[in-house]
Design an enzyme around this catalytic site. Structure first.
Site, PDB file in Angstrom:
ATOM      1  N   GLU A  93       0.820  -1.243  -0.067  1.00 22.27           N
ATOM      2  CA  GLU A  93       0.021  -0.030   0.109  1.00 22.27           C
ATOM      3  C   GLU A  93       0.972   1.333   0.009  1.00 22.27           C
ATOM      4  O   GLU A  93       2.118   1.096   0.128  1.00 22.27           O
ATOM      5  CB  GLU A  93      -0.984  -0.162   1.321  1.00 22.27           C
ATOM      6  CG  GLU A  93      -2.106  -1.168   0.951  1.00 22.27           C
ATOM      7  CD  GLU A  93      -3.069  -1.119   2.292  1.00 22.27           C
ATOM      8  OE1 GLU A  93      -2.944  -0.484   2.969  1.00 22.27           O
ATOM      9  OE2 GLU A  93      -4.046  -1.844   2.183  1.00 22.27           O
TER      10      GLU A  93
ATOM     11  N   HIS B 277      -8.617   9.911   2.795  1.00 25.25           N
ATOM     12  CA  HIS B 277      -8.313   8.636   1.821  1.00 25.25           C
ATOM     13  C   HIS B 277      -8.159   9.274   0.692  1.00 25.25           C
ATOM     14  O   HIS B 277      -9.249   9.801   0.146  1.00 25.25           O
ATOM     15  CB  HIS B 277      -9.088   7.552   2.310  1.00 25.25           C
ATOM     16  CG  HIS B 277      -8.634   6.140   1.497  1.00 25.25           C
ATOM     17  ND1 HIS B 277      -8.538   6.064   0.261  1.00 25.25           N
ATOM     18  CD2 HIS B 277      -7.860   5.420   2.298  1.00 25.25           C
ATOM     19  CE1 HIS B 277      -7.863   4.869   0.281  1.00 25.25           C
ATOM     20  NE2 HIS B 277      -7.839   4.316   1.235  1.00 25.25           N
TER      21      HIS B 277
ATOM     22  N   ARG C 241      -0.472   9.096   1.557  1.00 20.99           N
ATOM     23  CA  ARG C 241      -1.517   9.409   1.176  1.00 20.99           C
ATOM     24  C   ARG C 241      -2.250  10.745   1.228  1.00 20.99           C
ATOM     25  O   ARG C 241      -2.606  11.334   0.266  1.00 20.99           O
ATOM     26  CB  ARG C 241      -2.530   8.864   2.748  1.00 20.99           C
ATOM     27  CG  ARG C 241      -3.042   7.632   2.315  1.00 20.99           C
ATOM     28  CD  ARG C 241      -4.113   6.882   3.381  1.00 20.99           C
ATOM     29  NE  ARG C 241      -4.022   5.613   3.047  1.00 20.99           N
ATOM     30  CZ  ARG C 241      -4.687   4.672   3.795  1.00 20.99           C
ATOM     31  NH1 ARG C 241      -5.202   5.251   5.051  1.00 20.99           N
ATOM     32  NH2 ARG C 241      -4.568   3.441   3.779  1.00 20.99           N
TER      33      ARG C 241
ATOM     34  N   HIS D  25     -11.039   9.762   6.412  1.00 20.83           N
ATOM     35  CA  HIS D  25     -10.878   8.367   6.767  1.00 20.83           C
ATOM     36  C   HIS D  25     -10.460   8.089   8.021  1.00 20.83           C
ATOM     37  O   HIS D  25     -10.639   6.937   8.604  1.00 20.83           O
ATOM     38  CB  HIS D  25      -9.814   8.080   5.660  1.00 20.83           C
ATOM     39  CG  HIS D  25      -9.690   6.383   5.789  1.00 20.83           C
ATOM     40  ND1 HIS D  25     -10.580   5.515   5.554  1.00 20.83           N
ATOM     41  CD2 HIS D  25      -8.514   5.911   5.978  1.00 20.83           C
ATOM     42  CE1 HIS D  25     -10.127   4.374   5.698  1.00 20.83           C
ATOM     43  NE2 HIS D  25      -8.796   4.603   5.840  1.00 20.83           N
TER      44      HIS D  25
ATOM     45  N   ARG E 110      -0.594   8.953   9.101  1.00 24.24           N
ATOM     46  CA  ARG E 110      -0.609   7.517   9.222  1.00 24.24           C
ATOM     47  C   ARG E 110      -0.157   6.737   8.140  1.00 24.24           C
ATOM     48  O   ARG E 110      -0.900   6.925   6.923  1.00 24.24           O
ATOM     49  CB  ARG E 110      -2.033   6.865   9.767  1.00 24.24           C
ATOM     50  CG  ARG E 110      -2.058   5.542  10.094  1.00 24.24           C
ATOM     51  CD  ARG E 110      -3.364   4.972  10.702  1.00 24.24           C
ATOM     52  NE  ARG E 110      -4.366   5.192   9.686  1.00 24.24           N
ATOM     53  CZ  ARG E 110      -5.013   4.241   8.849  1.00 24.24           C
ATOM     54  NH1 ARG E 110      -4.049   3.241   8.657  1.00 24.24           N
ATOM     55  NH2 ARG E 110      -5.816   4.677   8.090  1.00 24.24           N
TER      56      ARG E 110
HETATM   57  C1  SIN Z   1      -7.263   1.009   2.698  1.00 26.63           C
HETATM   58  O1  SIN Z   1      -7.800  -0.074   2.615  1.00 26.63           O
HETATM   59  O2  SIN Z   1      -7.106   1.515   1.689  1.00 26.63           O
HETATM   60  C2  SIN Z   1      -7.414   1.338   4.235  1.00 26.63           C
HETATM   61  C3  SIN Z   1      -6.325   0.699   4.851  1.00 26.63           C
HETATM   62  C4  SIN Z   1      -5.983   1.880   5.736  1.00 26.63           C
HETATM   63  O3  SIN Z   1      -6.657   2.874   6.204  1.00 26.63           O
HETATM   64  O4  SIN Z   1      -5.023   1.672   6.530  1.00 26.63           O
END
Ligand code: SIN
Length: 543
Positions: free
Chosen positions: A137, A253, A299, A360, A395
């Site tokens: 991610e 997000h 993010r 988010h 985060r």
């Molecule tokens: C996501 O699945 O993009 C969210 C994961 C997160 O908020 O850490």
């Protein structure tokens, strides 16, 4: 150690309602846990079996923000990965404001807690060699996200709730609203609660209270958080004398569905982890203009880039393109997202998905140390409700479920070590009361909440400025004064009070922080100011 700026939260009320414990129904527990997400339930499971534990939740046990978590849990398991690399990535995403030693705890204790989840029977996806499958991610330098399809939170929560429901020492009370914690001489004595509509108060006496009530996404009209995320835990902590920290850092997000009929459904970052790219409404890929990690940049960077592209092209969304993957792969890897998109006529295998950033996660919360302790003896906080410095200004993806596990277990361990001392003395109940004059007045909760959410979304979002923040403060102060001193007759009013308390502090902190860092971006102070500003803003009632 970082320097802190202390500020007065300007609170006057100690409790939200009048009461006298002498006249209330009551029960005794060793530990009361507020909240039934991963942090709360895992804390109960990590506590000794001879501790008498109560979990209260204002909705049903299975309704929490954790349940909605799609992506997964970060843990360094690959042979080329290490807790050190995870540590570095967390610090980079946190934009200089993480607490190094708390982050070390997080990354070093990650694997052993994941092993515990596997023992409980959590069914994570596996690779061909039957090892836990790892995906990537944003802002991770390695593949280190374990997952169960795109419904990791649900799989973990379902498994843990099943396990906790079997424990004889744990009682679960749903539809139970935590109004305030009861304190005497700076020590926690229990929780004052009410039923769903606020008509029946009750005292739960306990020497240990753990706040695991989640964040405050409901301050915004567009949020991936459920209705219950109204920041009650942070507000009650503040009233009781705990500190709140880092409130100005609200995570947006980057990729949330932007469809006329649904603007809150998360499209997991894992979709970008599997190769999806972002395109503006002219079909142009744009992230390479903003960051070398492109779609997998931190993010805050991706959200701001999307925001700029939306402004440039006059659109309320951009597109996420994963059409290079076929239907079979997408249905298997992202069943929830695939089916949700399809229900709106979007076939991910063929169509671009319209997305826009949306609230988010709340980085800020109740200030704790590495053991979840607050400055009130016996009062702990964990998960999104807490702020122990691991997220800093932004985060890192998939560190939040992990936080609930690592620090929940640490609280459980302390209960274990100190159980002899903390064991509740049933029959001994301190008399605690609160009695002040209130004004009787009708409150239009729904329209006040809507007005609050709108101004927060418009003026305290991804991009802020002194003007936008001052205007938000003006509206919020007006709303606060409308209900100042008004007698509360429903839990919805309690939520509104809590939301207004938090909103004014989010805005106050955002005004105070005259720089841009992580998720906090100010057009009037666009640079990160490491000389004057590498510090946390800490609020306490009475300064
Ligand atoms: C996501 O699945 O993009 C969210 C994961 C997160 O908020 O850490």
């Amino acid at each position: 150690m970082l320097e802190h700026i202390r500020a007065d939260a300007g609170m006057t009320e100690r409790y939200l309602v009048n009461f006298d414990t002498e006249n209330l129904p009551y029960e005794f527990y060793d530990v009361v846990i507020i909240g039934s997400g991963i942090a709360g339930v895992y804390t109960a499971l990590s506590s000794p079996r001879n501790a008498k534990i109560l979990i209260i939740t204002k909705e049903a046990i299975e309704m929490s923000n954790s349940v909605l978590a799609q992506g997964g849990i970060a843990v360094s398991l690959d042979q080329n990965d290490s807790p050190d690399l995870h540590f570095k990535d967390t610090l980079i995403a946190g934009a200089g404001l993480c607490d190094d030693s708390a982050v070390k705890v997080l990354v070093n204790e990650a694997a052993e807690n994941i092993a515990t989840l596997c023992l409980y029977g959590v069914n994570f996806d596996r690779d061909e060699g039957n090892m836990l499958a790892l995906t990537r991610e944003g802002a991770h330098s390695m593949n280190r996200i374990i997952h169960t399809g795109d419904a990791t939170g649900k799989e973990v929560c379902d498994t843990l709730v099943r396990a906790v429901s079997l424990l004889k020492n744990v009682t679960i009370r749903e539809q139970t609203f935590a109004i305030d914690i009861l304190t005497e001489n700076g020590e926690c004595k229990g929780v004052l609660t009410s039923n769903e509509d606020g008509t029946e108060l009750k005292a739960y006496y306990a020497p240990v209270v753990v706040c695991a009530s989640g964040g405050y996404g409901q301050l915004y009209s567009r949020t991936t958080n459920p209705e219950v995320a109204t920041g009650d835990g942070a507000a009650l902590a503040l009233r009781a004398g705990a500190e709140l920290m880092d409130l100005e850092f609200v995570q947006f997000h980057p990729t949330v569905l932007c469809h006329p009929d649904n603007q809150n459904f998360l499209i997991s970052e894992a979709v970008r982890g599997e190769g999806a790219v972002l395109r503006n409404n002219r079909g142009e890929r744009f992230m390479d203009k903003y960051h070398p990690m492109k779609e997998l940049a931190p993010r805050d960077v991706v959200s701001r880039a999307i925001f700029q592209e939306m402004q440039k092209t006059g659109s309320n969304h951009v597109f996420l393109d994963i059409t290079h993957r076929d239907t079979v792969f997408l249905q298997h890897r992202f069943p929830t997202i695939y089916n949700k998109c399809l229900s709106y006529g979007i076939d991910m295998a063929k169509d671009f998905i319209p997305v826009a950033p949306c609230q988010h996660y709340s980085m800020g919360g109740i200030r704790t140390d590495e053991w979840g302790r607050t400055r009130i003896l016996g009062f702990y906080a964990v998960g999104e409700a807490a702020c122990n410095g691991i997220h800093g200004a932004n985060r890192l993806a998939s560190n939040s479920l992990l936080e609930g596990l690592v620090f929940g277990r640490r609280i459980g361990r302390q209960v274990q070590e100190n159980l002899d001392e903390i064991k509740i003395r049933e029959g001994f109940r301190p008399r605690i009361s609160y009695n002040r004059e209130w004004i009787g007045k009708d409150i239009d909760y729904i329209s006040m909440k809507k007005k609050l959410q709108e101004i927060m979304t418009l003026n305290v979002g991804i991009i802020r400025s002194e003007d936008s923040l001052n205007e938000a403060m003006r509206i919020i102060s007006g709303l606060k004064s409308e209900i100042e001193g008004v007698r509360i007759v429903h839990t919805h009013h309690m939520e509104l009070k809590n939301m207004l308390t938090l909103a004014s502090l989010v805005v106050k902190a955002a005004i105070m922080r005259q720089e841009s860092r992580g998720a906090h971006f100010r057009t009037d102070y666009p640079a990160t100011d490491d000389q004057n500003w590498l510090k946390n803003i800490v609020f306490k009632a009475g300064g």
